[in-house]
Design a protein around this motif. Structure first.
Motif, PDB file in Angstrom:
ATOM      1  N   LEU A 134     -27.339 -73.703  36.902  1.00  0.00           N
ATOM      2  CA  LEU A 134     -27.588 -74.866  37.761  1.00  0.00           C
ATOM      3  C   LEU A 134     -26.420 -75.833  37.730  1.00  0.00           C
ATOM      4  O   LEU A 134     -26.007 -76.395  38.757  1.00  0.00           O
ATOM      5  CB  LEU A 134     -28.863 -75.575  37.299  1.00  0.00           C
ATOM      6  N   LEU A 135     -25.894 -76.044  36.566  1.00  0.00           N
ATOM      7  CA  LEU A 135     -24.788 -76.974  36.383  1.00  0.00           C
ATOM      8  C   LEU A 135     -23.535 -76.489  37.114  1.00  0.00           C
ATOM      9  O   LEU A 135     -22.881 -77.246  37.848  1.00  0.00           O
ATOM     10  CB  LEU A 135     -24.529 -77.121  34.887  1.00  0.00           C
ATOM     11  N   LEU A 136     -23.208 -75.186  36.939  1.00  0.00           N
ATOM     12  CA  LEU A 136     -21.990 -74.642  37.553  1.00  0.00           C
ATOM     13  C   LEU A 136     -22.126 -74.514  39.071  1.00  0.00           C
ATOM     14  O   LEU A 136     -21.128 -74.639  39.789  1.00  0.00           O
ATOM     15  CB  LEU A 136     -21.669 -73.279  36.943  1.00  0.00           C
ATOM     16  N   ARG A 137     -23.337 -74.279  39.551  1.00  0.00           N
ATOM     17  CA  ARG A 137     -23.509 -74.145  41.003  1.00  0.00           C
ATOM     18  C   ARG A 137     -23.135 -75.430  41.719  1.00  0.00           C
ATOM     19  O   ARG A 137     -22.425 -75.397  42.748  1.00  0.00           O
ATOM     20  CB  ARG A 137     -24.947 -73.758  41.326  1.00  0.00           C
ATOM     21  N   GLU A 138     -23.595 -76.565  41.192  1.00  0.00           N
ATOM     22  CA  GLU A 138     -23.265 -77.831  41.843  1.00  0.00           C
ATOM     23  C   GLU A 138     -21.763 -78.119  41.773  1.00  0.00           C
ATOM     24  O   GLU A 138     -21.169 -78.598  42.741  1.00  0.00           O
ATOM     25  CB  GLU A 138     -24.058 -78.970  41.203  1.00  0.00           C
ATOM     26  N   ARG A 139     -21.130 -77.809  40.646  1.00  0.00           N
ATOM     27  CA  ARG A 139     -19.693 -78.086  40.506  1.00  0.00           C
ATOM     28  C   ARG A 139     -18.861 -77.163  41.374  1.00  0.00           C
ATOM     29  O   ARG A 139     -17.891 -77.607  42.013  1.00  0.00           O
ATOM     30  CB  ARG A 139     -19.280 -77.953  39.039  1.00  0.00           C
ATOM     31  N   CYS A 140     -19.205 -75.888  41.441  1.00  0.00           N
ATOM     32  CA  CYS A 140     -18.452 -74.951  42.281  1.00  0.00           C
ATOM     33  C   CYS A 140     -18.593 -75.303  43.752  1.00  0.00           C
ATOM     34  O   CYS A 140     -17.625 -75.234  44.515  1.00  0.00           O
ATOM     35  CB  CYS A 140     -18.923 -73.516  42.020  1.00  0.00           C
ATOM     36  N   ASN A 141     -19.791 -75.686  44.171  1.00  0.00           N
ATOM     37  CA  ASN A 141     -19.982 -76.097  45.561  1.00  0.00           C
ATOM     38  C   ASN A 141     -19.171 -77.342  45.878  1.00  0.00           C
ATOM     39  O   ASN A 141     -18.603 -77.474  46.973  1.00  0.00           O
ATOM     40  CB  ASN A 141     -21.453 -76.346  45.842  1.00  0.00           C
ATOM     41  N   GLU A 142     -19.088 -78.268  44.933  1.00  0.00           N
ATOM     42  CA  GLU A 142     -18.294 -79.467  45.150  1.00  0.00           C
ATOM     43  C   GLU A 142     -16.821 -79.123  45.273  1.00  0.00           C
ATOM     44  O   GLU A 142     -16.115 -79.661  46.142  1.00  0.00           O
ATOM     45  CB  GLU A 142     -18.516 -80.439  43.998  1.00  0.00           C
ATOM     46  N   LEU A 143     -16.332 -78.213  44.430  1.00  0.00           N
ATOM     47  CA  LEU A 143     -14.918 -77.820  44.479  1.00  0.00           C
ATOM     48  C   LEU A 143     -14.583 -77.119  45.782  1.00  0.00           C
ATOM     49  O   LEU A 143     -13.453 -77.226  46.285  1.00  0.00           O
ATOM     50  CB  LEU A 143     -14.591 -76.912  43.296  1.00  0.00           C
ATOM     51  N   ARG A 144     -15.539 -76.397  46.352  1.00  0.00           N
ATOM     52  CA  ARG A 144     -15.302 -75.675  47.598  1.00  0.00           C
ATOM     53  C   ARG A 144     -15.635 -76.506  48.825  1.00  0.00           C
ATOM     54  O   ARG A 144     -15.424 -76.059  49.949  1.00  0.00           O
ATOM     55  CB  ARG A 144     -16.138 -74.387  47.618  1.00  0.00           C
ATOM     56  N   GLY A 145     -16.199 -77.682  48.650  1.00  0.00           N
ATOM     57  CA  GLY A 145     -16.598 -78.503  49.788  1.00  0.00           C
ATOM     58  C   GLY A 145     -17.902 -78.080  50.401  1.00  0.00           C
ATOM     59  O   GLY A 145     -18.215 -78.454  51.529  1.00  0.00           O
ATOM     60  N   PHE A 146     -18.705 -77.307  49.657  1.00  0.00           N
ATOM     61  CA  PHE A 146     -20.017 -76.885  50.132  1.00  0.00           C
ATOM     62  C   PHE A 146     -21.034 -77.991  49.878  1.00  0.00           C
ATOM     63  O   PHE A 146     -20.844 -78.831  48.998  1.00  0.00           O
ATOM     64  CB  PHE A 146     -20.470 -75.608  49.420  1.00  0.00           C
ATOM     65  N   PRO A 147     -22.129 -78.004  50.628  1.00  0.00           N
ATOM     66  CA  PRO A 147     -23.160 -79.038  50.369  1.00  0.00           C
ATOM     67  C   PRO A 147     -23.874 -78.801  49.048  1.00  0.00           C
ATOM     68  O   PRO A 147     -23.912 -77.683  48.523  1.00  0.00           O
ATOM     69  CB  PRO A 147     -24.119 -78.878  51.559  1.00  0.00           C
ATOM     70  N   ALA A 148     -24.438 -79.882  48.527  1.00  0.00           N
ATOM     71  CA  ALA A 148     -25.186 -79.799  47.273  1.00  0.00           C
ATOM     72  C   ALA A 148     -26.488 -79.044  47.511  1.00  0.00           C
ATOM     73  O   ALA A 148     -27.094 -79.144  48.576  1.00  0.00           O
ATOM     74  CB  ALA A 148     -25.476 -81.190  46.722  1.00  0.00           C
ATOM     75  N   VAL A 149     -26.922 -78.294  46.513  1.00  0.00           N
ATOM     76  CA  VAL A 149     -28.183 -77.571  46.596  1.00  0.00           C
ATOM     77  C   VAL A 149     -29.332 -78.447  46.113  1.00  0.00           C
ATOM     78  O   VAL A 149     -30.373 -78.526  46.736  1.00  0.00           O
ATOM     79  CB  VAL A 149     -28.114 -76.264  45.770  1.00  0.00           C
ATOM     80  N   GLN A 186     -26.234 -71.352  47.906  1.00  0.00           N
ATOM     81  CA  GLN A 186     -27.354 -71.567  47.001  1.00  0.00           C
ATOM     82  C   GLN A 186     -27.440 -70.520  45.901  1.00  0.00           C
ATOM     83  O   GLN A 186     -28.233 -70.645  44.978  1.00  0.00           O
ATOM     84  CB  GLN A 186     -28.671 -71.589  47.783  1.00  0.00           C
ATOM     85  N   ALA A 187     -26.627 -69.474  46.012  1.00  0.00           N
ATOM     86  CA  ALA A 187     -26.647 -68.424  44.997  1.00  0.00           C
ATOM     87  C   ALA A 187     -25.993 -68.916  43.710  1.00  0.00           C
ATOM     88  O   ALA A 187     -25.166 -69.837  43.716  1.00  0.00           O
ATOM     89  CB  ALA A 187     -25.923 -67.187  45.525  1.00  0.00           C
ATOM     90  N   PHE A 188     -26.354 -68.302  42.602  1.00  0.00           N
ATOM     91  CA  PHE A 188     -25.781 -68.648  41.306  1.00  0.00           C
ATOM     92  C   PHE A 188     -24.512 -67.838  41.050  1.00  0.00           C
ATOM     93  O   PHE A 188     -24.382 -66.701  41.512  1.00  0.00           O
ATOM     94  CB  PHE A 188     -26.793 -68.394  40.186  1.00  0.00           C
ATOM     95  N   CYS A 189     -23.596 -68.423  40.289  1.00  0.00           N
ATOM     96  CA  CYS A 189     -22.322 -67.763  40.023  1.00  0.00           C
ATOM     97  C   CYS A 189     -22.415 -66.772  38.868  1.00  0.00           C
ATOM     98  O   CYS A 189     -21.482 -66.001  38.643  1.00  0.00           O
ATOM     99  CB  CYS A 189     -21.227 -68.793  39.748  1.00  0.00           C
ATOM    100  N   ILE A 190     -23.513 -66.793  38.122  1.00  0.00           N
ATOM    101  CA  ILE A 190     -23.724 -65.854  37.022  1.00  0.00           C
ATOM    102  C   ILE A 190     -25.171 -65.397  37.051  1.00  0.00           C
ATOM    103  O   ILE A 190     -26.040 -66.114  37.579  1.00  0.00           O
ATOM    104  CB  ILE A 190     -23.417 -66.482  35.639  1.00  0.00           C
ATOM    105  N   PRO A 191     -25.470 -64.213  36.511  1.00  0.00           N
ATOM    106  CA  PRO A 191     -26.877 -63.825  36.380  1.00  0.00           C
ATOM    107  C   PRO A 191     -27.557 -64.654  35.296  1.00  0.00           C
ATOM    108  O   PRO A 191     -26.915 -65.099  34.343  1.00  0.00           O
ATOM    109  CB  PRO A 191     -26.795 -62.341  36.006  1.00  0.00           C
ATOM    110  N   LEU A 192     -28.865 -64.829  35.448  1.00  0.00           N
ATOM    111  CA  LEU A 192     -29.595 -65.691  34.528  1.00  0.00           C
ATOM    112  C   LEU A 192     -30.241 -64.924  33.382  1.00  0.00           C
ATOM    113  O   LEU A 192     -30.906 -65.518  32.541  1.00  0.00           O
ATOM    114  CB  LEU A 192     -30.666 -66.480  35.280  1.00  0.00           C
ATOM    115  N   ASP A 193     -30.050 -63.614  33.354  1.00  0.00           N
ATOM    116  CA  ASP A 193     -30.553 -62.785  32.267  1.00  0.00           C
ATOM    117  C   ASP A 193     -29.378 -62.138  31.554  1.00  0.00           C
ATOM    118  O   ASP A 193     -28.291 -61.966  32.122  1.00  0.00           O
ATOM    119  CB  ASP A 193     -31.499 -61.698  32.800  1.00  0.00           C
ATOM    120  N   ILE A 194     -29.585 -61.756  30.330  1.00  0.00           N
ATOM    121  CA  ILE A 194     -28.550 -61.119  29.530  1.00  0.00           C
ATOM    122  C   ILE A 194     -29.093 -59.812  28.962  1.00  0.00           C
ATOM    123  O   ILE A 194     -30.278 -59.717  28.602  1.00  0.00           O
ATOM    124  CB  ILE A 194     -28.085 -62.044  28.381  1.00  0.00           C
TER     125      ILE A 194
END
Length: 1666
Positions: free
Chosen positions: A1283-1298, A1642-1650
């Protein structure tokens, strides 16, 4: 404006003169007692009327405190349909007909209680306004639930979905609601802030986005317009005219419009959609009063319903008058009532649906009821408190409080426009406030002005929204020439207020909850959810509330004047409730001892005790609070109407000729609301109980026979006979009976318990039988904890089962001795019950708060104090006063008869001066000793917790581990000692000695047995147990004794005293090597206990009360420690692991006798300890059950204990640091301080230095496993990182906030309100590309740092916390194109001059604006902040521009030269040149040679030993900066993981724990970090890595941000981890790099399971690092 003008202005309808004529008719004789009073029929749909007698207020108040919810408030389910039955004992209100009461039957004293309306009733009663009101209602529905686009109107989403809408503090916690739920309570208008007397009226905190402001403003305007239609048609003209005039005179700030109205608005949103699959039905409503409402005005409830057909909208009940509203066929309901009266609302109930249809229904419906509560705040209407109209003006009344008011919200804010309903209303309201204030100031100053207030206001203008200039409207009253008219209306209002005072019954929420706590908990049909109800035919009656018993009190005492003996009898002079004259009451009157009178008499006696004999025995003091009203600003007038005005022409539309016939309160008249027949309740069972409530009863005693109940009478042995039992009280913890003694009168009656009446059981049984009481009923009702602030609604399973068993055997003689828990002894629960009594915990908290508020934390308070200094002060003061006494006894007297001479006068004055001079020091010392006393007791309890853990788990496990290590090498060439030494060198010698001793004892016994079987003359072997190659042999003659120092485990090496070894009692036969090692483990534990653990425990025990005579046998000391620790651990576990309860002063009772409440066979501590060690869970189960039941019933205990513990701990920290800490600093060490504020933490030298000779703590090595590292099934919670990285990556790319909430956190803004709140660098995960990093590169390019002065510049930069907050200072004068870098200092002098210049500029700006340095100062034009002590989150003294040094009177600030001189020393420059090597003087960007590593930089700055750069985050950030600037190479992941493991108090470690890792040691920390790093390294796409600056340092910084985000969201009641888990549950198939496209942002940059493989890889990777 004349009276007639005002009358016409406030009249609702000029043609409705006959609409509200109240009439009183003779009622029929009562047949039953019910809760609702008698209501006479309306004439021409005017009003229902009943009589109210103020003298009966006390009786009604007592009954109101016993209010119960009728069983059929909740509808029943019949054949799949909801069936609504009439509510027992209550009256359903017909539409548009008010319910009023006449005070003492006087028609001119009318008080309107309530009135309900629907659109249909309005159309029938008031057709002229029906269309307008319906239009307003439809618009309100659209603005509330949303609507599709219409002609000329865009589509609207529901108001409760507005971004940033904030629930109020009393609302349900969002974490307790289903995800996506909007349920809760929201303040839309004004609120009352605490402080400044009655409080401060200010705008409520609410979403201030453009969309939210527009919608909230529209809703408030509509509600204001609805008020203007509804309230005038719900109350009498007299009430309406007076309150309207008062609002205009007082300029009451109403919301939504300029005309008078309510001041505050609360939106309550409720739904049952998310719980529909599990709870088909309704939640119970809570009865309460809104005591903060103005009791001279009314509350308007506007209820909007969005229910499917066949639903029940829920009842709204008014407890005082027995009325309720339930309109099933209406989609909007209006209810006007008095908020001070007891009331309760109940949620709607929708028909049951199939489980498979639930989700469809939930998604389609959403909230099904929105209730707008428009209410008049008493502080706002009467101006009993302050009004936050504008920021401090520094003139008139506001100059002295500007600092306190600077941060308050005020009505001149732009965001408050929505509250007023528009800019026009706001401008006119504020103009009136300013004009009234101006006129009042002139009046008080005796200054006259030759212009009227109307002329003045008409010269005021403002600019409207469309840019036009508009003139302020004239005021409704001009105080400059309408003083007579205004005074007349003030007198009308005072008459109205006195009338309302007669009617008012003041019950606070706490009082009501306390009274309810005394009612026996039980389940009725109203408590059962619909899933538990089967279809019930309409003819079958539901369970009814059983009738209750109790005395009916005819006289209620308001106050007691005095108590005298008249003609040998005790006579009381009292004021009865509702009477204005003193009444004489004989002490023999029984009603004076009944509640609520009894506590008042008890309080009077407690205040007036004398040395004379008093026949009244000791008693518990308690009682109800006095009814108080706000002081008026105008003189009081008579209760009757003013005589100088024709009140009948103004206040009563048409005279009311009435026959003054009293109507008994119990009589009932019925009516369907359409005719003139009397109105009565629909069913007989009562709603309001007649039982009277009291916290205590006044027992009257006979001297010298407190517990004497014997026969026959014998005066010699002071025994007395019971003549009869005359009364019973069941409101306490157990029933008590009032005993009449033989040959004594009623004045000697005494209250006795069942246990005290064992010699008079026949009399007792006769009384119970005559009054229809059974012992089982009494015990099951009264055997509950003492009344405290909250009530339980259900019994625990065990207690209910026990109560049921009692009911089955009513004649059992053992019932009164029944324990609360089957395994705990009730008579021995004193200490535990005292510890877990909410009243005592609250009283303790109040005492601490009062002490904290009263003490002045000056330098003297924080000065070092010792016990010796306190004793010396007391002794010196005592000696001094003794000398004064001696001197005064010899002072010569004056001859004129006066005792004053020159000597005596001087000595008398000096004596007092000396006595008071020491008072501040004594009070300060008393406060310190109180804090220390609680802290020491707390720490003692914690020590016993550790002892219990040691004896039960730690010691056995450690001993077993050590002997197994020794055993593993026993048969090898090197033996067991080297192996133990290799892993645990501190224990090697002791373990080897103990094993050798036990083995030798085994060998000796074996040789002895063989000798018995050997022939005479046979040879014996002298073989030692030690391995022949053992490097540590022990001679046989020394095996029995250990050296005193236990091989280095304690100090005392070289002492000749030795420690004897003995085999434990009852050990196994030493016939095998396994038995030898098992016995060795027991011996090891015995040595640790007897030599290291138990001696100080025994000394600690002897300091506790009642311990001095106990035996000091080590086994008994050990048993007592285990017993205390076990009980304390059970208490802590029951409190959810919170140790706060241990800080209570009542914990001492548990420490003294921990086992007394357990059964007799466990009362001895030795037996109890053995049982706990065998099976702790079973042994402590009764205690756990008791604690769970008590805490479930009274949850406030934990809150009070936690608050008290925080105060104690904070007080201890203050004494340690020598400074005062506020609550925010204590609760949140990461909280940012105001810029320029002196940071309170100064690390004492004693903490900065390590003691010499201390032994390094030995850590047992335990390699991590998957189960130990990730104990939670769903861990690690990578959703938080995603969640944290999604908002930052979207900001860096100029995408809207999720997610707008998370995006606000990223931006450093308030999560919901969107205002800037924090430094965004503290929540930005991209450390390398943060604002901090960019400012550093701009201010100090890498080439400027590779010069000899480069390190000095960087130290000056970092040592003052330069960054985002100091950007104006950094960028001032910066010009890279011209090569001008102001921070690239060339000397110490240049550095000091640069900061001095900026500080002088700031001082000038602050002086010009008359303000102080702080957060608001940064917004001043030209102000440039020069430092930031909170750059890394936690405040650091060393990052101040002028750090503080010393403590107390010796505390001072550094000069700038002292601050910066160490940075520019020749040594620093020399070492820096050596560190750079070939890089010196070169540009790191083009340099291709070898560079130092990150680890080298970290060690370099620590070894440099510059103040502020030796520990914590600063050296880490120094090394990180060198890496980002290209001066050093980045670290490997294992290096960063090792750093986190060595700094467990910092953010990255906390981030790992939040992700779900169980960090038990060094290896687990490294493995957890590598797991996160590997996961990101594997799945982040190349573009994400580049934008984020991925690397080992990035991952460490990211983990810090996880903790920071969690904290920021938690402050606003958002659960970050729950959001993470929800994201994981909703995440679909993951595709690498999909988030890089706009369509998939809106997609995540990493999977949420390990995968398990990745977990094991991380664990294996950490082994080389270890």
């Amino acid at each position: 404006m004349t009276v007639d003008d005002v009358k016409r202005k406030f009249r609702p309808d000029p043609n409705e003169d006959n609409r509200y004529i109240a009439s009183i008719a003779t009622a029929t004789a009562p047949t039953t007692t019910s809760s609702s009073p008698s209501w006479t029929p309306p004439i021409s749909r005017l009003a229902y009327v009943t009589l109210f007698t103020p003298s009966k207020k006390g009786i009604l108040r007592s009954r109101l405190l016993q209010t119960k919810t009728p069983p059929n408030v909740i509808p029943r389910l019949d054949d799949g349909k909801i069936v609504v039955d009439p509510i027992s004992g209550m009256i359903r209100m017909p539409g548009s007909v008010p319910f009023v009461q006449h005070i003492e039957g006087r028609p001119d004293e009318v008080v309107t209680m309530a009135c309900a309306h629907t659109l249909d009733s309005i159309r029938e009663a008031y057709p002229d306004i029906a269309d307008d009101l319906e239009d307003l209602s439809l618009r309100l529905r659209d603005a509330t639930f949303g609507c599709e686009a219409k002609a000329g109107h865009p589509a609207m989403k529901p108001i409760y979905t507005l971004h940033g809408l904030k629930r109020n503090d009393r609302s349900v916690d969002a974490r307790d609601l289903p995800p996506g739920s909007f349920d809760g309570s929201y303040n839309l208008a004004t609120t009352k802030g605490e402080g400044e007397g009655a409080g401060v009226v200010m705008p409520a905190v609410q979403a201030s986005t453009a969309e939210a402001a527009e919608r909230i403003g529209e809703v408030l305007r509509l509600l204001h317009a609805i008020q203007r239609y509804i309230i005038p048609r719900s109350i009498s003209k007299s009430e309406h005219a007076v309150t309207e005039a008062h609002s205009e005179l007082n300029n009451v700030v109403s919301f939504g419009g300029l005309l008078p109205g309510c001041t505050s608005c609360q939106m309550n949103v409720s739904s049952d959609g998310f719980d529909l699959a599990h709870f088909i039905g309704s939640h119970q409503g809570a009865w309460h009063t809104d005591i903060g409402d103005d009791w001279t005005r009314w509350t308007l409830v506007t209820m909007l319903l969005n229910l499917p057909p066949g639903s029940d909208p829920g009842a709204f009940c008014l407890g005082r008058c027995g009325l309720y509203v339930r309109e099933a066929d209406a989609w909007i309901v209006f209810l006007v009532f008095r908020g001070n009266d007891l009331h309760s609302g109940f949620a709607p109930t929708t028909p049951p649906v199939a489980v498979e249809d639930v989700n469809k229904l939930v998604n389609a419906a959403g909230p099904n009821r929105v209730v707008y509560v428009s209410y008049p705040s008493r502080v706002a209407t009467t101006r009993a408190g302050s009004m936050s109209m504008s920021p401090p003006t520094n003139f008139w009344n506001y100059g002295s409080t500007s600092a306190a008011k600077a941060e308050q919200r005020h009505f001149t804010d732009t965001s408050s426009t929505q509250i007023f309903g528009g800019l026009d209303t706001k401008a006119n309201r504020l103009a009136r406030e300013a004009a009234y204030s101006f006129a009042n100031a002139l009046t008080h100053s005796g200054i006259q002005i030759d212009i009227t207030l109307t002329d003045l206001m008409q010269r005021m203008t403002y600019r409207s929204d469309d840019g036009q200039t508009k003139t302020i409207e004239p005021p409704p009253f001009d105080i400059t020439h309408q003083a007579v008219e205004m005074n007349r209306w003030w007198r009308f209002y005072e008459w109205h207020r006195n009338l309302c005072n007669k009617y008012l019954i003041r019950i606070t929420k706490d009082e009501f909850r306390q009274a309810q706590a005394q009612i026996k908990a039980g389940q009725t049909a109203a408590d059962v959810p619909y899933t538990a109800l089967k279809s019930v035919p309409a003819s079958v009656a539901l369970p009814q509330i059983p009738p209750v018993r109790g005395p009916y009190l005819e006289h209620v005492v308001d106050s007691i004047v005095k108590r005298q003996v008249v003609n040998g009898k005790i006579v009381w002079f009292v004021m009865l409730d509702g009477q204005n004259e003193v009444t004489e009451v004989d002490d023999s009157e029984s009603w004076i001892h009944h509640p609520p009178n009894g506590p008042k008499f008890a309080q009077f006696l407690a205040r007036s005790q004398s040395s004379q004999s008093n026949p009244i025995s000791k008693h518990t003091v308690g009682g109800e609070k006095a009814i108080t009203t706000a002081e008026s600003t105008v003189p009081l007038v008579s209760h009757a109407a003013p005589q100088d005005v024709a009140m009948k022409d103004v206040l009563i539309a048409i005279p009311l000729p009435v026959e003054r016939t009293a109507v008994p309160s119990s009589s009932r008249l019925i009516s369907d609301g359409t005719g003139s027949a009397p109105l009565q309740p629909e069913q007989a069972p009562v709603v309001l109980s007649s039982r009277l409530i009291s916290e205590s009863v006044v027992p009257v005693s006979v001297p010298d026979h407190d517990n004497a109940v014997r026969s026959p009478s014998n005066e010699e042995d002071n025994t007395y006979d019971v003549e009869s039992i005359v009364d019973i009280d069941t409101t306490g913890m157990e029933p008590i009976w009032r005993v009449r003694w033989k040959d004594y009168g009623p004045e000697h009656d005494q209250w006795k318990t069942y246990a005290e009446l064992q010699d008079a059981l026949e009399v007792l049984e006769a009384f119970n039988k005559d009054n229809n009481y059974t012992l089982s009923e009494l015990i099951s009702f009264s055997r509950s904890p003492s009344p405290i602030s909250s009530a339980s609604t259900s019994l625990s399973a065990k207690r209910k089962q026990l109560a049921d068993s009692v009911d089955a055997d009513e004649e059992s003689d053992d019932l009164p001795d029944m324990p609360v828990s089957p395994s705990l002894r009730h008579e021995k629960l004193g200490a535990l019950d005292k510890l877990f009594t909410a009243e005592l915990r609250q009283a303790e908290l109040d005492s601490l708060v009062a002490s904290e508020d009263s003490i002045q934390r000056t330098k003297r308070y924080f000065a070092p104090t010792t016990t010796t200094s306190i004793v010396e002060t007391l002794f010196a003061q005592n000696e001094l006063q003794s000398q004064f006494n001696d001197y005064m006894s010899f002072v010569p007297q004056c001859g004129s008869g006066s005792q004053w001479t020159q000597h005596s006068a001087v000595l008398s004055l000096e004596r007092v001066v000396q006595a008071v001079a020491v008072l501040p020091e004594l009070v300060s010392s008393n406060m310190k000793t109180s804090i220390l006393d609680r802290s020491l007791r707390w720490e003692i309890a914690r020590s016993y917790l550790l002892l219990y853990s040691w004896f039960r788990e730690t010691a056995p496990q450690l001993a077993d581990t050590l002997v197994k290590l020794h055993k593993s090498g026993h048969w090898t060439d090197e033996g067991g000692y080297p192996i133990v030494r290799r892993y645990h060198p501190a224990f090697a010698g002791l373990v080897h000695h103990v094993v050798s001793y036990v083995a030798r004892q085994a060998e000796t016994k074996h040789e002895a047995k063989k000798a018995k079987r050997r022939q005479p003359g046979g040879a014996t072997r002298n073989r030692s147990f030690q391995h022949p190659r053992c490097p540590f042999p022990i001679p046989d003659d020394q095996l029995r004794y250990l050296p005193y120092d236990l091989y280095g485990l304690r100090a005392g090496e070289g002492k000749t005293k030795r420690v004897s070894l003995v085999l434990p009692k009852g050990h196994k036969a030493l016939r095998s090597i396994d038995a030898v090692y098992e016995c060795s483990a027991l011996v090891l534990q015995a040595v640790w206990s007897s030599e290291l653990i138990l001696p100080p425990v025994l000394r600690m025990e002897q300091a506790l009360p009642q311990q001095g005579r106990r035996k000091s046998d080590p086994d008994l000391v050990r048993s007592r420690a285990i017993a205390r620790g076990a009980v304390l651990q059970c208490i802590v576990d029951s409190c959810g692991g919170d140790e706060s309860i241990l800080a209570s002063s009542d914990i001492e009772g548990i420490l003294v006798s921990p086992c007394q409440m357990f059964p007799a066979h466990l009362e001895k501590e030795s037996r109890f300890a053995s049982a706990v060690l065998r099976d702790a869970e079973q042994t402590l189960a009764p205690l756990s059950d008791w604690l769970a039941e008590r805490l479930d019933m009274y949850p406030t205990i934990l809150d009070s204990a936690a608050h008290s513990a925080r105060l104690v701990h904070r007080g201890l920290l203050e004494l340690h640091h020598g400074v005062a800490l506020n609550e925010e600093h204590y609760l949140n060490p990461n909280l940012l301080y105001d810029d320029g504020q002196d940071v309170p933490f100064v690390v004492p030298d004693s903490l900065a230095k390590h003691k010499k000779g201390t032994r390094k703590k030995t850590v047992l090595y335990q390699p991590p496993t998957k189960d130990s590292l990730l104990p939670e099934a769903d861990a690690p919670h990578f959703g938080a990182i995603a969640l944290l990285l999604r908002e930052r990556c979207n900001e860096l790319r100029g995408f809207p906030a999720v997610d707008s909430i998370l995006f606000n956190v990223l931006q450093g803004r308030h999560p919901t309100e969107g205002r800037v709140q924090f430094d965004r660098d503290q929540t930005d995960p991209a450390r390398q590309f943060s604002n901090y990093a960019q400012l550093l590169i701009q201010s100090l390019p890498p080439s400027k740092l590779t010069e000899p002065l480069g390190l000095s510049r960087l130290l000056a930069y970092m040592g003052t916390g330069q960054g985002n907050k100091t950007s104006a200072f950094l960028l001032n004068g910066l010009d890279p194109n011209l090569g001008v870098f102001p921070m690239a200092f060339n000397s110490l002098t240049e550095c000091i001059a640069h900061f001095e210049t900026a500080e002088l500029n700031n001082i000038t700006i602050l002086a010009d604006h008359r303000t102080k340095a702080g957060s608001r100062a940064t917004s001043l034009p030209g102000y440039r902040q020069t430092f930031n002590a909170c750059i890394w989150g936690q405040a650091s003294n060393h990052l101040l521009l002028q750090p503080t040094a010393g403590k107390g009177d010796h505390k001072r600030k550094y000069t700038l030269e002292e601050k910066f001189a160490p940075y520019f020393s020749p040594r620093v420059q020399t070492l820096w040149c050596g560190f750079l090597g070939d890089l010196l003087g070169k540009d790191p960007a083009t340099y291709s040679g070898e560079k130092k590593s990150w680890a080298d930089a970290l060690q370099f700055i620590i070894d440099l030993k510059v103040v502020g750069f030796q520990s914590g985050l600063t050296p880490l950030q120094f090394a990180n900066n060198l890496v980002f600037l290209g001066i050093c190479t980045p670290p490997a992941p294992e290096e960063v993981g090792a750093w986190i493991a060595s700094n467990k108090t910092l953010g990255a470690y906390n981030g790992l724990t939040l992700l779900g890792f169980n960090l038990t040691g060094y290896a687990s920390i490294v493995a957890a970090y590598l797991m996160v790093y590997n996961h990101l390294d594997t799945y982040l796409c190349a573009d994400d890595k580049k934008r984020l600056g991925f690397g080992a340092l990035f991952v460490e910084h990211l983990l810090c941000k996880v903790g920071r985000w969690e904290y920021r969201l938690r402050l606003q009641k958002h659960d970050f981890l729950s959001m993470a888990k929800q994201a994981r549950a909703n995440s679909g198939a993951w595709v690498k790099g999909a988030n890089c496209r706009w369509a998939n942002h809106q997609a995540f940059c990493i999977p949420l399971d390990i995968e398990n493989k990745s977990i094991q890889t991380a664990i294996d990777s950490c082994m080389p690092a270890i």
